[in-house]
Design a protein around this motif. Structure first.
Motif, PDB file in Angstrom:
ATOM      1  N   SER A   1      -4.530   7.075   0.488  1.00  0.00           N
ATOM      2  CA  SER A   1      -3.835   5.791   0.483  1.00  0.00           C
ATOM      3  C   SER A   1      -4.559   4.832  -0.435  1.00  0.00           C
ATOM      4  CB  SER A   1      -3.739   5.215   1.899  1.00  0.00           C
ATOM      5  OG  SER A   1      -5.021   4.909   2.388  1.00  0.00           O
ATOM      6  N   THR A   2      -3.783   3.909  -0.993  1.00  0.00           N
ATOM      7  CA  THR A   2      -4.368   2.897  -1.865  1.00  0.00           C
ATOM      8  C   THR A   2      -3.530   1.626  -1.814  1.00  0.00           C
ATOM      9  OG1 THR A   2      -5.271   2.490  -4.071  1.00  0.00           O
ATOM     10  CG2 THR A   2      -3.128   3.570  -3.977  1.00  0.00           C
TER      11      THR A   2
ATOM     12  N   GLN B   1      -1.756   4.728   5.791  1.00  0.00           N
ATOM     13  CA  GLN B   1      -2.438   6.008   5.982  1.00  0.00           C
ATOM     14  C   GLN B   1      -2.105   6.615   7.342  1.00  0.00           C
ATOM     15  OE1 GLN B   1      -6.784   6.085   5.880  1.00  0.00           O
ATOM     16  NE2 GLN B   1      -6.638   7.935   4.626  1.00  0.00           N
TER      17      GLN B   1
ATOM     18  N   PRO C   1      -7.676  -6.984  -1.746  1.00  0.00           N
ATOM     19  CA  PRO C   1      -8.333  -5.756  -1.287  1.00  0.00           C
ATOM     20  C   PRO C   1      -9.159  -5.927  -0.009  1.00  0.00           C
ATOM     21  CG  PRO C   1      -9.014  -6.316  -3.539  1.00  0.00           C
ATOM     22  CD  PRO C   1      -8.112  -7.397  -3.068  1.00  0.00           C
TER      23      PRO C   1
ATOM     24  N   ASN D   1      -3.159  -0.909   3.988  1.00  0.00           N
ATOM     25  CA  ASN D   1      -3.688   0.390   3.594  1.00  0.00           C
ATOM     26  C   ASN D   1      -3.902   1.296   4.803  1.00  0.00           C
ATOM     27  OD1 ASN D   1      -4.431   2.008   1.460  1.00  0.00           O
ATOM     28  ND2 ASN D   1      -6.541   1.317   1.424  1.00  0.00           N
TER      29      ASN D   1
ATOM     30  N   ALA E   1       0.854  -1.185   0.000  1.00  0.00           N
ATOM     31  CA  ALA E   1       0.000   0.000   0.000  1.00  0.00           C
ATOM     32  C   ALA E   1       0.887   1.231   0.000  1.00  0.00           C
ATOM     33  CB  ALA E   1      -0.913   0.005   1.219  1.00  0.00           C
TER      34      ALA E   1
ATOM     35  N   SER F   1       0.754   5.645   0.748  1.00  0.00           N
ATOM     36  CA  SER F   1       0.035   6.780   1.297  1.00  0.00           C
ATOM     37  C   SER F   1       0.817   8.040   0.990  1.00  0.00           C
ATOM     38  CB  SER F   1      -0.114   6.609   2.811  1.00  0.00           C
ATOM     39  OG  SER F   1      -0.661   7.769   3.389  1.00  0.00           O
TER      40      SER F   1
END
Length: 140
Positions: free
Chosen positions: A78-79, A95, A85, A91, A65, A67
């Motif tokens: 963030s992704t 973040q 998922p 994630n 992930a 951020s």
């Protein structure tokens, strides 16, 4: 003599690209902790644009992930770049770490590969990361 030492130190932390541009080298910092009867390893790679943090108990990179701060929101964006998922741990951690370093405007990459054996484990792992950030901020 002092100038020569400073120049040597600069050469150790910077490399020169073929086009003559000076790039900051990537530094590595590792630490481990026994948390709730489980050994958790932490691997930090600091670079000029931010840092990469791998957290795990086995040598695998199953997710990733990122951020970064945004001028449009007080919380960092963030992704998930890689992985399942439905696993929100990398994630969320990216973040929260990005929120701590939002003053620096740098990206935070996180891979979190610790099996959830206890609901308190992720909180204790995050507290250990925060402790390391306080003790060794130069590695992040």
């Amino acid at each position: 003599m002092l100038q020569a030492t400073a120049k040597n130190k600069q050469k150790m932390t910077e490399t020169q690209a073929e086009n003559g541009a000076v790039c900051e080298a990537i530094t590595v910092h590792n630490f481990s902790e026994r948390i709730l009867e489980q050994t958790v390893h932490f691997h930090v790679m600091k670079h000029s644009g931010g840092f990469f943090l791998w957290v795990g108990s086995a040598p695998e990179l199953s997710n990733l992930a990122v951020s970064m701060s945004s001028k449009y929101d007080s919380m960092p964006l963030s992704t998930l770049l890689l992985g399942d998922p439905s696993n929100t741990a990398p994630n969320s951690l990216a973040q929260r770490l990005g929120n701590q370093s939002k003053k620096t405007k740098k990206q935070v990459f996180v891979s979190y590969s610790v099996p959830m054996t206890d609901s308190k484990l992720s909180l204790l792992v995050e507290n250990r990361i925060k402790k390391e950030l306080e003790i060794h901020p130069e590695h992040f």
